[in-house]
Write an enzyme that holds these catalytic residues in place. Structure first.
Site, PDB file in Angstrom:
ATOM      1  N   ARG A  37      -1.199  -3.281   2.638  1.00 41.83           N
ATOM      2  CA  ARG A  37       0.126  -2.876   2.144  1.00 41.83           C
ATOM      3  C   ARG A  37       0.553  -3.721   0.948  1.00 41.83           C
ATOM      4  O   ARG A  37       1.119  -3.208  -0.033  1.00 41.83           O
ATOM      5  CB  ARG A  37       1.157  -2.994   3.269  1.00 41.83           C
ATOM      6  CG  ARG A  37       2.521  -2.415   2.910  1.00 41.83           C
ATOM      7  CD  ARG A  37       3.398  -2.263   4.128  1.00 41.83           C
ATOM      8  NE  ARG A  37       4.707  -1.768   3.742  1.00 41.83           N
ATOM      9  CZ  ARG A  37       5.864  -2.388   3.977  1.00 41.83           C
ATOM     10  NH1 ARG A  37       5.864  -3.542   4.641  1.00 41.83           N
ATOM     11  NH2 ARG A  37       7.008  -1.871   3.590  1.00 41.83           N
TER      12      ARG A  37
ATOM     13  N   HIS B  59       1.548  -2.143  -2.768  1.00 41.70           N
ATOM     14  CA  HIS B  59       2.834  -2.415  -3.405  1.00 41.70           C
ATOM     15  C   HIS B  59       2.657  -3.179  -4.716  1.00 41.70           C
ATOM     16  O   HIS B  59       3.468  -3.018  -5.631  1.00 41.70           O
ATOM     17  CB  HIS B  59       3.737  -3.184  -2.444  1.00 41.70           C
ATOM     18  CG  HIS B  59       4.360  -2.312  -1.396  1.00 41.70           C
ATOM     19  ND1 HIS B  59       5.714  -2.282  -1.145  1.00 41.70           N
ATOM     20  CD2 HIS B  59       3.806  -1.424  -0.533  1.00 41.70           C
ATOM     21  CE1 HIS B  59       5.968  -1.423  -0.166  1.00 41.70           C
ATOM     22  NE2 HIS B  59       4.818  -0.888   0.222  1.00 41.70           N
TER      23      HIS B  59
ATOM     24  N   ASN C 137      10.121  -3.968  -0.591  1.00 42.82           N
ATOM     25  CA  ASN C 137       9.190  -5.084  -0.388  1.00 42.82           C
ATOM     26  C   ASN C 137       9.686  -6.143   0.585  1.00 42.82           C
ATOM     27  O   ASN C 137       8.956  -7.095   0.883  1.00 42.82           O
ATOM     28  CB  ASN C 137       8.890  -5.756  -1.729  1.00 42.82           C
ATOM     29  CG  ASN C 137       8.082  -4.870  -2.662  1.00 42.82           C
ATOM     30  OD1 ASN C 137       7.439  -3.922  -2.218  1.00 42.82           O
ATOM     31  ND2 ASN C 137       8.128  -5.157  -3.949  1.00 42.82           N
TER      32      ASN C 137
ATOM     33  N   HIS D 146      -1.903   4.523   6.477  1.00 35.72           N
ATOM     34  CA  HIS D 146      -0.870   4.344   7.500  1.00 35.72           C
ATOM     35  C   HIS D 146      -1.460   4.375   8.904  1.00 35.72           C
ATOM     36  O   HIS D 146      -0.782   3.996   9.862  1.00 35.72           O
ATOM     37  CB  HIS D 146       0.198   5.434   7.362  1.00 35.72           C
ATOM     38  CG  HIS D 146       1.114   5.231   6.196  1.00 35.72           C
ATOM     39  ND1 HIS D 146       2.186   6.053   5.907  1.00 35.72           N
ATOM     40  CD2 HIS D 146       1.117   4.268   5.225  1.00 35.72           C
ATOM     41  CE1 HIS D 146       2.807   5.621   4.825  1.00 35.72           C
ATOM     42  NE2 HIS D 146       2.176   4.540   4.385  1.00 35.72           N
TER      43      HIS D 146
END
Length: 365
Positions: free
Chosen positions: A101, A105, A133, A229
């Site tokens: 993740r 990001h 975030n 995910h």
């Protein structure tokens, strides 16, 4: 010592195959996905249904990124990253999803430059302060990897490359596919708080597709990447409205399976003794990479609205394809690996641009 030239040639061939375009690979065998769709489901002209990937990003094959970039300056760099990730994973399996993740990001804001890792600079807000975030984890894991690399090869391996390598190694540990990672990225000297624009947990499928399209990803690539995910866990605060008061109706989201609503409420109304979070578990509370994520979406068991929305429009064809048993799993893994190579090549700083940080949370003065 540099690796043998034959090894370099093999690696170059591997990445060329992964970055294969429609024009270059017209005679190649069809992808696993192409074997799953009917002619009526094929591309309607916009490229989103192509059975081969189109890597049109201007940053897809940066000249200064290479296999074994650190062979002459820090030969053990990639081994140190891999062994440290394995050690961290053995202590806490959740670190894998956290590192993946973090990488997503980071790359979504000004490319893969480790800007997401920076603390505030001169009192100004950093990317870590931006709403999407604030729930990021894994910073300590990156710091541990960086500390070991600094001890072995001071000022040599960039934090951006650490993130790219650690994400790949993490995915492999949770059952995901491996894929080639070029290295040679450099670190950003600044953070970009005002430019953080990550799809929200309640985003519609159109919003999600738009966010990914702005970074050069097709519909197919977007659906494949969201399969990451499958390894994560979601805190209740990101989906509580879906099970109690969706869109101000006082009722749960009607796209959710009724039994799933009950399961989600049971988790989110706990006494706090257990973590108030859910994941796309394969069996029991087993977390692992796989196409089971797509099968759950088809059953109305998407935890986030942005996930469930993939069944609400044209993206549902890709969800169905990936959920189609063994062949669907094979197609998903192949497509995900291709898309990760493309993600890893988003706007890297290279050559003399940027810097190599000594501490990943602080820019070099």
């Amino acid at each position: 010592m540099l690796r043998h030239p034959v090894w370099g040639a093999i690696c170059l061939l591997a990445v060329l195959l992964v970055l294969c375009t429609d024009k270059l690979c017209t005679d190649a065998r069809p992808s696993a996905y192409a074997l799953l769709v009917d002619d009526d489901d094929e591309d309607d002209g916009d490229g989103s249904g192509s059975s081969s990937f189109s890597f049109s990003s201007p940053h897809e094959t940066p000249d200064e990124l290479a296999f074994g970039f650190y062979d002459g300056t820090c030969p053990s760099a990639e081994a140190i990253v891999a062994s440290t990730v394995r050690e961290l994973f053995a202590a806490d399996a959740n670190v894998a999803a956290a590192l993946v993740r973090l990488f997503f990001h980071d790359c979504f804001v000004h490319g893969c430059d480790a800007s997401v890792l920076l603390d505030r600079i001169g009192g100004g807000k950093s990317e870590r302060d931006a709403a999407p975030n604030r729930s990021l984890r894994g910073f300590g894991a990156v710091d541990k990897i960086k500390a070991r690399l600094e001890k072995q090869c001071p000022g040599t391996v960039s934090c951006a490359d650490i993130l790219a390598l650690a994400a790949r190694d993490s995915l492999v540990l949770v059952g995901g596919p491996t894929y080639p990672v070029l290295t040679g990225r450099r670190d950003s000297a600044g953070s970009f708080y005002d430019d953080v624009n990550i799809p929200a947990p309640n985003a519609t499928y159109a919003m999600t597709l738009s966010a990914f399209a702005r970074r050069g990803f097709t519909e197919r690539e977007t659906v494949a990447l969201l399969g990451a995910h499958s390894i994560g866990k979601v805190q209740c605060r990101f989906f509580r409205d879906r099970i109690y008061n969706f869109a101000g109706t006082g009722e749960p989201d009607d796209s959710l399976d009724a039994d799933m609503v009950g399961e989600m409420r049971a988790v989110c109304s706990g006494d706090g003794a257990a973590p108030m979070e859910m994941g796309y578990y394969r069996q029991g509370r087993e977390v692992g990479f796989g196409a089971h994520y797509y099968a759950k979406l088809l059953a109305g068991r998407g935890i986030l609205r942005s996930d469930q929305q993939l069944t609400a429009g044209s993206t549902v064809r890709w969800v169905r394809a990936y959920a189609a048993g063994h062949r669907g799993e094979e197609a998903f893994r192949e497509d995900f690996a291709h898309a990760m190579v493309k993600l890893s090549a988003l706007a890297p700083l290279k050559g003399s641009a940027g810097q190599v940080r000594v501490s990943c949370s602080k820019s070099v003065e």
